[in-house]
Write a protein that holds these residues in place. Structure first.
Motif, mmCIF file in Angstrom:
data_model
loop_
_atom_site.group_PDB
_atom_site.id
_atom_site.type_symbol
_atom_site.label_atom_id
_atom_site.label_comp_id
_atom_site.label_asym_id
_atom_site.label_seq_id
_atom_site.Cartn_x
_atom_site.Cartn_y
_atom_site.Cartn_z
ATOM 1 N N GLY A 1 0.628 -1.316 -0.204
ATOM 2 C CA GLY A 1 0.190 -0.012 -0.120
ATOM 3 C C GLY A 1 0.714 1.188 0.160
ATOM 4 N N LEU A 2 2.281 1.170 -0.054
ATOM 5 C CA LEU A 2 3.133 2.082 -0.003
ATOM 6 C C LEU A 2 3.713 2.122 -1.033
ATOM 7 C CD1 LEU A 2 4.596 5.331 1.709
ATOM 8 C CD2 LEU A 2 5.645 3.082 2.727
ATOM 9 N N ARG A 3 3.683 2.752 -2.534
ATOM 10 C CA ARG A 3 4.095 2.401 -4.212
ATOM 11 C C ARG A 3 4.694 4.260 -4.117
ATOM 12 N NH1 ARG A 3 4.090 -2.074 -2.418
ATOM 13 N NH2 ARG A 3 3.130 -3.391 -3.512
ATOM 14 N N ASP A 4 5.798 4.377 -3.430
ATOM 15 C CA ASP A 4 5.811 5.723 -3.594
ATOM 16 C C ASP A 4 7.736 5.836 -4.898
ATOM 17 O OD1 ASP A 4 7.919 8.610 -2.819
ATOM 18 O OD2 ASP A 4 5.097 8.308 -1.987
ATOM 19 N N ALA A 5 7.589 6.257 -5.808
ATOM 20 C CA ALA A 5 8.653 6.536 -6.181
ATOM 21 C C ALA A 5 10.341 7.398 -5.833
ATOM 22 C CB ALA A 5 8.498 7.354 -7.912
ATOM 23 N N VAL A 6 9.863 8.163 -4.971
ATOM 24 C CA VAL A 6 10.690 9.231 -4.450
ATOM 25 C C VAL A 6 11.088 8.603 -3.485
ATOM 26 C CG1 VAL A 6 11.383 11.236 -2.896
ATOM 27 C CG2 VAL A 6 9.455 11.292 -4.644
ATOM 28 N N LEU A 7 10.639 7.827 -2.604
ATOM 29 C CA LEU A 7 11.006 6.859 -1.397
ATOM 30 C C LEU A 7 11.921 6.262 -1.908
ATOM 31 C CD1 LEU A 7 10.504 6.459 1.831
ATOM 32 C CD2 LEU A 7 8.692 4.957 1.180
ATOM 33 N N ASP A 8 11.557 5.168 -2.667
ATOM 34 C CA ASP A 8 12.444 4.206 -3.830
ATOM 35 C C ASP A 8 13.864 4.973 -4.121
ATOM 36 O OD1 ASP A 8 10.719 2.124 -3.763
ATOM 37 O OD2 ASP A 8 9.480 2.983 -6.194
ATOM 38 N N GLU A 9 13.718 6.277 -4.664
ATOM 39 C CA GLU A 9 15.133 6.561 -5.185
ATOM 40 C C GLU A 9 16.095 6.640 -3.628
ATOM 41 O OE1 GLU A 9 15.393 10.270 -6.865
ATOM 42 O OE2 GLU A 9 13.219 10.260 -7.869
ATOM 43 N N MET A 10 15.370 7.182 -2.440
ATOM 44 C CA MET A 10 15.420 8.273 -0.974
ATOM 45 C C MET A 10 16.558 6.280 -0.586
ATOM 46 S SD MET A 10 13.631 10.300 0.259
ATOM 47 C CE MET A 10 14.333 10.661 2.033
ATOM 48 N N GLU A 11 15.775 5.528 -1.333
ATOM 49 C CA GLU A 11 16.642 3.991 -0.468
ATOM 50 C C GLU A 11 17.625 3.536 -1.705
ATOM 51 O OE1 GLU A 11 12.298 2.391 1.328
ATOM 52 O OE2 GLU A 11 13.089 1.988 -0.444
ATOM 53 N N GLY A 12 17.153 4.147 -2.378
ATOM 54 C CA GLY A 12 18.366 3.566 -4.057
ATOM 55 C C GLY A 12 19.873 4.560 -3.485
ATOM 56 N N LEU B 1 12.008 15.999 -0.190
ATOM 57 C CA LEU B 1 10.316 15.394 0.151
ATOM 58 C C LEU B 1 9.745 16.836 -1.108
ATOM 59 C CD1 LEU B 1 11.883 15.659 3.884
ATOM 60 C CD2 LEU B 1 10.790 14.001 2.234
ATOM 61 N N ARG B 2 10.003 18.024 -1.146
ATOM 62 C CA ARG B 2 9.433 18.642 -2.034
ATOM 63 C C ARG B 2 8.720 18.098 -3.391
ATOM 64 N NH1 ARG B 2 8.829 23.921 -2.822
ATOM 65 N NH2 ARG B 2 11.583 24.191 -0.892
ATOM 66 N N ARG B 3 9.388 16.828 -3.506
ATOM 67 C CA ARG B 3 8.658 16.411 -4.700
ATOM 68 C C ARG B 3 8.333 15.460 -4.241
ATOM 69 N NH1 ARG B 3 12.171 12.554 -7.600
ATOM 70 N NH2 ARG B 3 14.096 12.655 -6.386
ATOM 71 N N ALA B 4 7.647 15.128 -2.634
ATOM 72 C CA ALA B 4 6.937 13.466 -2.237
ATOM 73 C C ALA B 4 5.868 14.799 -1.888
ATOM 74 C CB ALA B 4 7.740 13.228 -1.683
ATOM 75 N N GLY B 5 5.440 15.968 -2.108
ATOM 76 C CA GLY B 5 4.338 16.707 -1.401
ATOM 77 C C GLY B 5 4.861 17.587 -0.238
ATOM 78 N N LEU B 6 5.784 16.582 0.644
ATOM 79 C CA LEU B 6 6.067 16.955 1.859
ATOM 80 C C LEU B 6 6.631 17.523 2.491
ATOM 81 C CD1 LEU B 6 6.499 13.192 2.778
ATOM 82 C CD2 LEU B 6 4.392 14.549 3.338
ATOM 83 N N TRP B 7 7.185 19.142 1.737
ATOM 84 C CA TRP B 7 8.417 20.163 2.078
ATOM 85 C C TRP B 7 7.787 20.539 3.173
ATOM 86 C CZ3 TRP B 7 12.785 19.912 3.061
ATOM 87 C CH2 TRP B 7 13.494 20.770 3.472
ATOM 88 N N GLU B 8 6.230 21.478 2.553
ATOM 89 C CA GLU B 8 5.598 22.453 3.749
ATOM 90 C C GLU B 8 5.372 22.193 5.099
ATOM 91 O OE1 GLU B 8 5.331 25.451 2.245
ATOM 92 O OE2 GLU B 8 6.065 24.408 0.617
ATOM 93 N N ARG B 9 5.452 20.526 5.566
ATOM 94 C CA ARG B 9 5.626 19.922 6.749
ATOM 95 C C ARG B 9 7.438 19.973 7.212
ATOM 96 N NH1 ARG B 9 1.149 15.180 5.278
ATOM 97 N NH2 ARG B 9 0.466 16.213 3.754
ATOM 98 N N ILE B 10 7.728 20.555 6.670
ATOM 99 C CA ILE B 10 9.142 20.092 7.357
ATOM 100 C C ILE B 10 9.757 21.601 7.660
ATOM 101 C CG2 ILE B 10 12.102 19.829 7.252
ATOM 102 C CD1 ILE B 10 10.017 17.392 6.734
ATOM 103 N N ASP B 11 10.473 21.906 9.027
ATOM 104 C CA ASP B 11 11.268 23.296 8.983
ATOM 105 C C ASP B 11 13.259 22.500 9.508
ATOM 106 O OD1 ASP B 11 12.670 24.926 10.440
ATOM 107 O OD2 ASP B 11 11.471 25.079 12.392
#
Length: 217
Positions: free
Chosen positions: A19-30, A101-111
């Motif tokens: 249930g968690l398919r995310d290209a950015v996460l795959d890149e981070m793991e790579g 995280l910007r490409r994952a749509g999560l950067w606005e939640r990050i400081d």
């Protein structure tokens, strides 16, 4: 040394990916594999997200963030109105984290704060729903000292690498002088958490050990 048979570890990782398919996460793991960079991995990441969601976390403090792998999961947990404060001493890691995280749509939640994790923590005010510790292991006791009074009642202190390849129980010692040298710090922190009557804790033997402590008073 691996604490679980590779087959079991692979099973847990595959299950965490359901249930968690995310290209950015795959890149981070790579990237982590390519550069030998330590990340918590998908099974622990999902566990972190689960713990944060379970308490309705909206404010997370990460002591040690690397290029944002664990923050990916915490940012998913806190929602669009939540905040994850990241810390790392390397500005290159901060730049990488922003890109991912910007490409994952999560950067606005990050400081994301570049510098010493505990110094950055001290500069912030108020309590946190989750304080997550993954700094240099000799700093673990200081991290607990800094965090223990700043986790809200009902919040969590979470710490990675608390089994340390089994060294905390005397397994695998003598294979790395550097790792052996910091083992007492990990044990001291873990014991201090266990001795604090305001916290209920459990050390989950997932990957390299994840300590989860719930503040109850």
């Amino acid at each position: 040394m691996p604490l679980l048979p590779p087959e079991v570890d692979d099973y847990l990782t595959a299950l965490a990916g359901t249930g968690l398919r995310d290209a950015v996460l795959d890149e981070m793991e790579g990237r982590a594999r390519e550069h030998g960079f330590p990340i918590v991995g998908r099974a622990v990441g999902r566990h972190l997200e689960l713990q944060a969601r379970a308490i309705g976390a909206r404010r997370v403090m990460e002591l040690g963030s690397g290029f944002g792998y664990s923050a990916f999961f915490f940012a998913r947990a806190v929602g669009e109105h939540g905040e994850v404060v990241c810390t790392d001493g390397d500005p290159d890691n901060a730049a990488l984290a922003e890109g991912y995280l910007r490409r994952a749509g999560l950067w606005e939640r990050i400081d994301y704060r570049v510098g010493d994790a505990l110094t950055s923590f001290a500069q912030l005010e108020g309590e946190f729903d989750v304080v997550y510790c993954d700094i240099d292991k000799d700093g673990y006791p200081d991290a607990w000292e800094a965090a223990r009074d700043r986790v809200r009642v009902g919040g969590l202190f979470v710490c990675d690498n608390t089994l340390w390849g089994g060294r905390v129980a005397g397994i695998g010692t003598g294979t790395s002088a550097g790792r052996d040298a910091v083992t007492p710090a990990i044990v001291a922190m873990t014991r201090a958490v266990a001795d604090d009557e305001r916290y209920l804790n459990s050390l989950v033997p997932l990957r390299d050990g994840v300590l989860v402590a719930l503040r109850v008073a």
